[in-house]
Design an enzyme around this catalytic site. Structure first.
Site, PDB file in Angstrom:
ATOM      1  N   GLY A   1      -2.845   3.198  11.589  1.00  0.00           N
ATOM      2  CA  GLY A   1      -3.126   2.436  10.390  1.00  0.00           C
ATOM      3  C   GLY A   1      -4.399   2.936   9.737  1.00  0.00           C
ATOM      4  O   GLY A   1      -5.156   3.720  10.273  1.00  0.00           O
ATOM      5  N   VAL A   2      -4.067   3.056   8.170  1.00  0.00           N
ATOM      6  CA  VAL A   2      -5.312   3.708   7.536  1.00  0.00           C
ATOM      7  C   VAL A   2      -5.893   2.783   6.666  1.00  0.00           C
ATOM      8  O   VAL A   2      -7.142   2.909   5.955  1.00  0.00           O
ATOM      9  CB  VAL A   2      -4.765   4.890   6.912  1.00  0.00           C
ATOM     10  CG1 VAL A   2      -4.167   5.772   7.825  1.00  0.00           C
ATOM     11  CG2 VAL A   2      -3.600   4.668   5.727  1.00  0.00           C
TER      12      VAL A   2
ATOM     13  N   GLU B   1      -7.559  -0.503   6.372  1.00  0.00           N
ATOM     14  CA  GLU B   1      -8.768  -1.075   6.325  1.00  0.00           C
ATOM     15  C   GLU B   1     -10.095  -0.737   6.566  1.00  0.00           C
ATOM     16  O   GLU B   1     -11.055  -0.834   5.901  1.00  0.00           O
ATOM     17  CB  GLU B   1      -8.394  -2.219   7.455  1.00  0.00           C
ATOM     18  CG  GLU B   1      -7.519  -3.313   7.092  1.00  0.00           C
ATOM     19  CD  GLU B   1      -6.874  -4.027   8.239  1.00  0.00           C
ATOM     20  OE1 GLU B   1      -6.160  -3.535   9.046  1.00  0.00           O
ATOM     21  OE2 GLU B   1      -7.151  -5.468   8.040  1.00  0.00           O
TER      22      GLU B   1
ATOM     23  N   GLY C   1       0.791  -0.995   0.070  1.00  0.00           N
ATOM     24  CA  GLY C   1      -0.005   0.054  -0.006  1.00  0.00           C
ATOM     25  C   GLY C   1       0.954   1.201  -0.169  1.00  0.00           C
ATOM     26  O   GLY C   1       0.366   2.211   0.421  1.00  0.00           O
TER      27      GLY C   1
ATOM     28  N   ARG D   1      -0.676  -2.556   9.671  1.00  0.00           N
ATOM     29  CA  ARG D   1       0.308  -2.154  10.749  1.00  0.00           C
ATOM     30  C   ARG D   1       1.723  -1.815  10.076  1.00  0.00           C
ATOM     31  O   ARG D   1       2.483  -1.289  10.969  1.00  0.00           O
ATOM     32  CB  ARG D   1       0.475  -3.722  11.411  1.00  0.00           C
ATOM     33  CG  ARG D   1       0.818  -4.699  10.400  1.00  0.00           C
ATOM     34  CD  ARG D   1       1.458  -5.829  11.314  1.00  0.00           C
ATOM     35  NE  ARG D   1       2.527  -5.863  12.248  1.00  0.00           N
ATOM     36  CZ  ARG D   1       3.928  -6.012  11.593  1.00  0.00           C
ATOM     37  NH1 ARG D   1       3.845  -6.215  10.441  1.00  0.00           N
ATOM     38  NH2 ARG D   1       4.542  -5.543  12.363  1.00  0.00           N
TER      39      ARG D   1
END
Lengths: 760, 289
Positions: free
Chosen positions: A713-714, A716, A488, A529
């Site tokens: 974290g972004v 999900e 990502g 993560r």
């Protein structure tokens, strides 16, 4: 060295990603690009039945085909003892995992692996599959989660007993486990409510739909060491799982992560890797395996279909007084659905005193599920956020205002117990309330019914272990080595974090993802993560490098290290008389000042910052065909500190796109015999770019207090709200609450027809 | 996987000889957008492929007000979509050809291949039925003609004998105040297979319909000509009532199945919806001429 947010020079900017040119020019090496001298090609024979006993397998004709070098079946894999173990984000049962990658006495789903053939060409391997004679005794399949829970359901795994029950039972069952979260007084809560809404929801099994099929190339050496090249989210977990399944010493297996063409959680386990390694061992030659799209859909891990009952009550003032949820998730053929996560996420955006959540993990004759982007949370939010919307409607309160009144904040106890630290949920609700989108009137579309819907979502995010090495090159640039495959834009993020600490430009740092022998243990790329935890390790490793650089400068200047200051890539001395040195100057002198500088760090950070999102969508419905067009979509999310805002926005847009597909068209379509009928992207309908508008994003940056740079974290949480938001928009458009995913045109058209037929 | 031979004949006569020699093992390859996928999946296993794209007789594309349209079976869909004369006279056929696949697929796929594949869901077939298209089929025994609606006999099977080649379609020139329309329903916006497809062509004299043809796709084992529905429109003003009656009659002959693309109930519903819609558009176009 303290970094202050307002002084960030690299973090928050948008440099070109380091791996970008290779990817857009087709140079990047994916798993299927790997080729070794003397390599064989292997193919898997798969079950044509959903549930059957294997009476016999005759491989003699296949073995006799010229070019065939080896055939393996379940008999070639070691039998493993029962039992599960925690592995990073996953609870893994090696015995079941081994039975999933190669059936033993029974096949449990359409596409279950039965045998594998290695041959000198993929075509010969395919021909050989046709020569394998398998005698099956066909058993009745069970395909519906509630039917699978019934006493008279066909049993998949005779040894399975329900865990988590108050009393131990010795009855064979398909219910692998049950779990309950409860607090307060549910009855009193519902008595205090002025309005109660209760609904049932069903969702279909859906696949991550990554572009690149699973692959593996394995080599086995005479000394008992093996190497696997594979596109995976977790090279260290592949090593560990192969070690369990093949009963090989962990240290004898090396896993080299290839570039990865999408994972979304689906590439966190093994399918082909142990088979390729076993075939390589049997033949003494490298073995390559690549799945077809049909194999990916039939036999890798989608996420659960589910049945959810959700009941909530609220007062006239708009306060939720009680919530009760009952949810059963399809695990697939072996235990391990994300129902636990479903239970813990379903009510997490809200501050609730009285609640009870029951969850059931149920096996049935479909492929074993695997992680998929916020596993378990999207189905759950579809149920809860629809009920919340209906409560707000019945109370005459704006659905966002209703969420704001009940929203979780710092100190709110989660359904699972622990209190939230600083979170930004309410900020996301307010961001949508104040957005140009929410404040604009709905557009008029001739011949169509239009509607606007909102929904929120929650995801924990994960920490886990990561290792990083930051080495200084003699020209003052740096290399960052990690063990986290980049799915990502995390290479760019890790390079930017190191650049920030070292005072370099992002492009002066080379980020590298390496194999399991070249870096310390690093858990799977998952749970959103990598930028948080591997980024944490990179931050610490860069700090370690800075500390060493200061020592070297002190050596050169013959001063104490604490008298050296490192700022913006320049070392200077608090005592006058020493000319400051740039990192480039210092790096050039390291050879005569103690040698190379390499910073390293290994972390297991606890300060995980959860993610919250609130979305708004406008849709237009063709009332005759039931087709839904997405007119406009805006997603607000608490992303913590956005390291590379473009990739944060990309994560949000990607999650929303997948959520829209899940909402409208995606589903595993089985016939009555349990045979999957839509095993390609023609009939397994992920949205194309023609089905989506530009997805607008609002980054709400509430720094995570548990991370030195404020990172959360972004990746999900953006998939969580879309189905509920679209269902709520559909209600505004057609006046019917849709409670079944996907909300396909046929279902919407039927709902409109029935509503028009019903007496008004 | 088995060995195949590939032939690229330069004339129809040569192609017919090759095909006759191949017997049951031969198959004509046009754009290959269906056949190659079926071969990979093991659904069809021809041993000799005879390429239709190199045969000049199958590449004819001409229109005259006198003769009407001659459309070679191997003309790729992009030529149809980009042809201004076709766009003017047969907008429904152009719509159907334009709906198939992506730009890349349209550069390969052909109307002839679409029909010979024998799928009940072929997009161009209902459009051809609406236009009253006739297939010219050649074999060593000579040439015969078959109406498009009689060409497919069951899913994947057609009237073609192993030694026959579909050469071209002939479509009459549209009389004054005549127009056609094709629409299909798919769950997405592109890149999909029709859940239901309906083509219609109407001729008007003032407001009165003097001729009409309706073709249906994906609602029976073969594409259908909705004979009664079409006939019901003739002699009447083409108003909402007449259109609704025709749509109901079209629904009567539909025998859809339930599969991963839609339920029988939904398909039946869509036959009504799409028949009404294409008739309205065709009528508007006809009035404008």
């Amino acid at each position: 060295m303290e970094l202050q947010e307002h002084k960030f020079k690299v973090i928050g900017t948008r440099p070109i990603r380091h791996d970008g040119v290779d990817k857009v020019t087709g140079r990047a090496k994916y798993g299927a690009d790997i080729s070794l001298p003397g390599m064989l090609h292997a193919k898997v024979l798969r079950s044509p039945h959903a549930h059957a006993r294997i009476k016999s397998i005759d491989v003699s004709a296949a073995l006799a085909l010229p070019g065939v070098k080896a055939v393996i079946t379940g008999k070639d894999l070691p039998e493993l003892p029962p039992g599960s173990q925690q592995m990073g984000e996953l609870v893994v049962n090696p015995r079941y995992l081994s039975m999933n990658i190669m059936a033993r006495d029974k096949v449990l789903y359409d596409g279950h692996a039965v045998a594998a053939v290695a041959a000198t060409s993929p075509h010969i391997a395919e021909e050989a599959l046709k020569l394998i004679k398998v005698e099956y005794e066909i058993l009745p399949p069970v395909l519906d989660v509630r039917k699978a829970m019934q006493d008279d359901a066909p049993i998949l795994l005779p040894e399975l007993r329900t865990s988590g029950t108050p009393e131990k039972s010795d009855k064979p069952t398909n219910i692998a486990s049950q779990v309950r979260f409860a607090r307060g007084d549910l009855e009193a809560g519902f008595r205090a409510a002025d309005v109660i809404v209760e609904r049932e929801f069903t969702t279909s099994m859906v696949h991550q739909g990554y572009i690149e099929p699973h692959n593996a190339v394995a080599q086995y050496n005479a000394d008992g060491h093996g190497t696997i090249w594979v596109s995976t989210q977790g090279p260290f977990s592949v090593r560990e799982l192969c070690s369990h399944i093949l009963q090989m010493p962990l240290g004898n297996i090396k896993v080299v992560p290839a570039e990865i063409g999408g994972g979304f959680g689906g590439k966190t386990t093994v399918y082909l890797e142990p088979l390729a390694l076993l075939l390589a061992k049997k033949t003494g030659r490298p073995v390559k395996m690549v799945m077809s799209r049909a194999e990916v859909l039939r036999a890798t891990g989608p996420t659960s279909g589910s049945y959810i009952r959700c009941k909530m009550g609220a007062t006239k003032e708009g306060k939720i007084t009680a919530a009760q949820v009952w949810m059963a998730y399809e695990a697939g053929a072996f235990p391990g659905s994300p129902v636990g996560a479903g239970c813990m996420t379903i009510l997490a955006p809200y501050a609730l005193e009285n609640l009870q959540i029951d969850g059931f993990d149920v096996v049935l004759n479909k492929p074993k599920t695997c992680a998929y982007r916020a596993p378990g949370a999207t189905n759950a939010a579809f149920a809860a956020e629809t009920v919340i919307d209906e409560l707000a409607e019945k109370l005459g309160i704006d659905p966002l205002e209703f969420r704001r009144r009940n929203g979780a904040k710092e100190g709110t106890a989660q359904p699972a117990g622990p209190q939230f630290r600083r979170i930004g949920y309410i900020e996301t609700v307010e961001a949508i309330m104040n957005s140009e989108h929410y404040r604009s009137p709905l557009p008029h579309v001739p011949g169509k019914l239009v509607g606007r819907g909102v929904a929120s979502g929650f995801w924990f995010n994960a920490g886990f272990q990561s290792t990083a090495i930051v080495s200084i090159n003699s020209d003052g640039t740096a290399n960052v080595v990690t063990g986290s495959p980049d799915i990502g834009g995390t290479r760019a993020a890790c390079a930017m974090i190191a650049a920030e600490v070292l005072g370099l430009k992002a492009e002066e740092v080379n980020p590298v993802v390496t194999d399991t022998e070249s870096i310390g243990h690093t858990d799977v790329t998952g749970g959103s993560r990598v930028t948080f935890a591997t980024g944490y390790a990179v931050y610490e490793a860069a700090q370690d490098a800075v500390r060493q650089l200061k020592e070297r400068a002190a050596t050169i200047w013959k001063v104490k290290p604490e008298d050296v200051v490192y700022q913006d890539g320049v070392v200077s001395c608090v005592n006058n008389g020493h000319e400051p040195m740039t990192l480039k100057q210092l790096a050039g002198r390291l050879a005569r000042a103690g040698g190379p500088v390499t910073g390293r760090a290994a972390v297991n950070p606890r300060g995980v910052g959860p993610g919250f999102a609130t979305h708004v969508v406008d849709i237009a419905v063709d009332p005759e065909t039931g087709k839904v067009d997405i007119l406009r979509y805006t997603a607000a999310q608490d992303v913590g500190k956005a390291v590379h805002p473009s990739y944060v926005e990309g994560q949000i847009q990607g999650g929303v796109a997948q959520g829209i597909g899940w909402a409208l068209n995606e589903e595993y379509y089985y016939d009555e015999n349990g045979i999957m009928r839509n095993t390609g992207f023609l009939d397994y309908r992920i949205p194309t770019c023609l089905d989506l508008p530009m997805i607008e994003t609002i980054l709400v940056e509430v720094p995570n207090p548990g991370h030195p740079l404020g990172i959360r974290g972004v990746g999900e949480v953006p998939i969580v709200p879309p189905p509920a938001a679209i269902a709520n928009a559909l209600y505004r458009a057609i006046g019917v609450r849709m409670t079944e995913l996907p909300m396909s045109p046929a279902k919407v058209a039927k709902a409109v027809l029935e509503k028009n037929k019903a007496p008004q | 996987m088995h060995a195949i031979t590939y032939e690229a004949p330069k004339s129809l006569e040569h192609a017919l000889r090759l095909l006759a020699a191949a017997g049951e093992k031969g198959r004509v390859l046009a754009g290959g957008t269906d056949l190659l996928i079926q071969m990979r999946a093991g659904v069809r296993t021809p041993e000799r492929l005879i390429d239709a794209k190199t045969i000049p007789e199958l590449q004819v594309l001409s229109f005259s007000p006198h003769e009407g349209l001659r459309l070679g079976a191997a003309v790729p869909c992009y030529r149809i979509v980009e042809d201004p004369v076709l766009c003017q006279h047969y907008p429904g056929l152009v719509e159907a050809a334009g709906l198939i696949g992506s730009v890349q697929i349209k550069n390969r796929c052909t109307v002839g291949g679409n029909l010979c594949n024998g799928s009940p869901a072929a997009d161009t077939t209902p459009a051809l039925i609406a236009l009253g298209a006739v297939c010219y089929v050649a074999s060593p025994r000579g040439t015969r003609t078959v109406a498009v609606e009689d060409f497919v006999v069951s899913p994947g099977r057609t009237v073609l004998q192993p030694d026959e080649v579909l050469v071209e379609f002939r479509i009459p020139a549209p009389p004054p105040h005549t127009a056609d329309c094709y629409q299909r329903f798919i769950p997405r916006n592109e890149m999909d297979i029709a859940v239901v497809g309906v083509g219609a062509a109407v001729t008007l004299d003032g407001e009165v319909c003097t001729a009409a043809r309706i073709g249906l796709g994906a609602v029976a084992p073969t594409p259908l000509f909705a004979r009664e529905a079409s006939a019901s429109l003739v002699g009447k003003p083409l108003d909402d009532e007449a259109i609704a009656t025709a749509a109901e009659l079209a629904q009567k002959i539909a025998r859809p199945i339930t599969d991963m693309r839609g339920t029988a109930e939904y398909r039946l519903h869509l036959v009504g919806v799409l028949t009404r819609r294409v008739l309205k558009v065709a009528a508007e176009r006809a009035r404008a001429r």
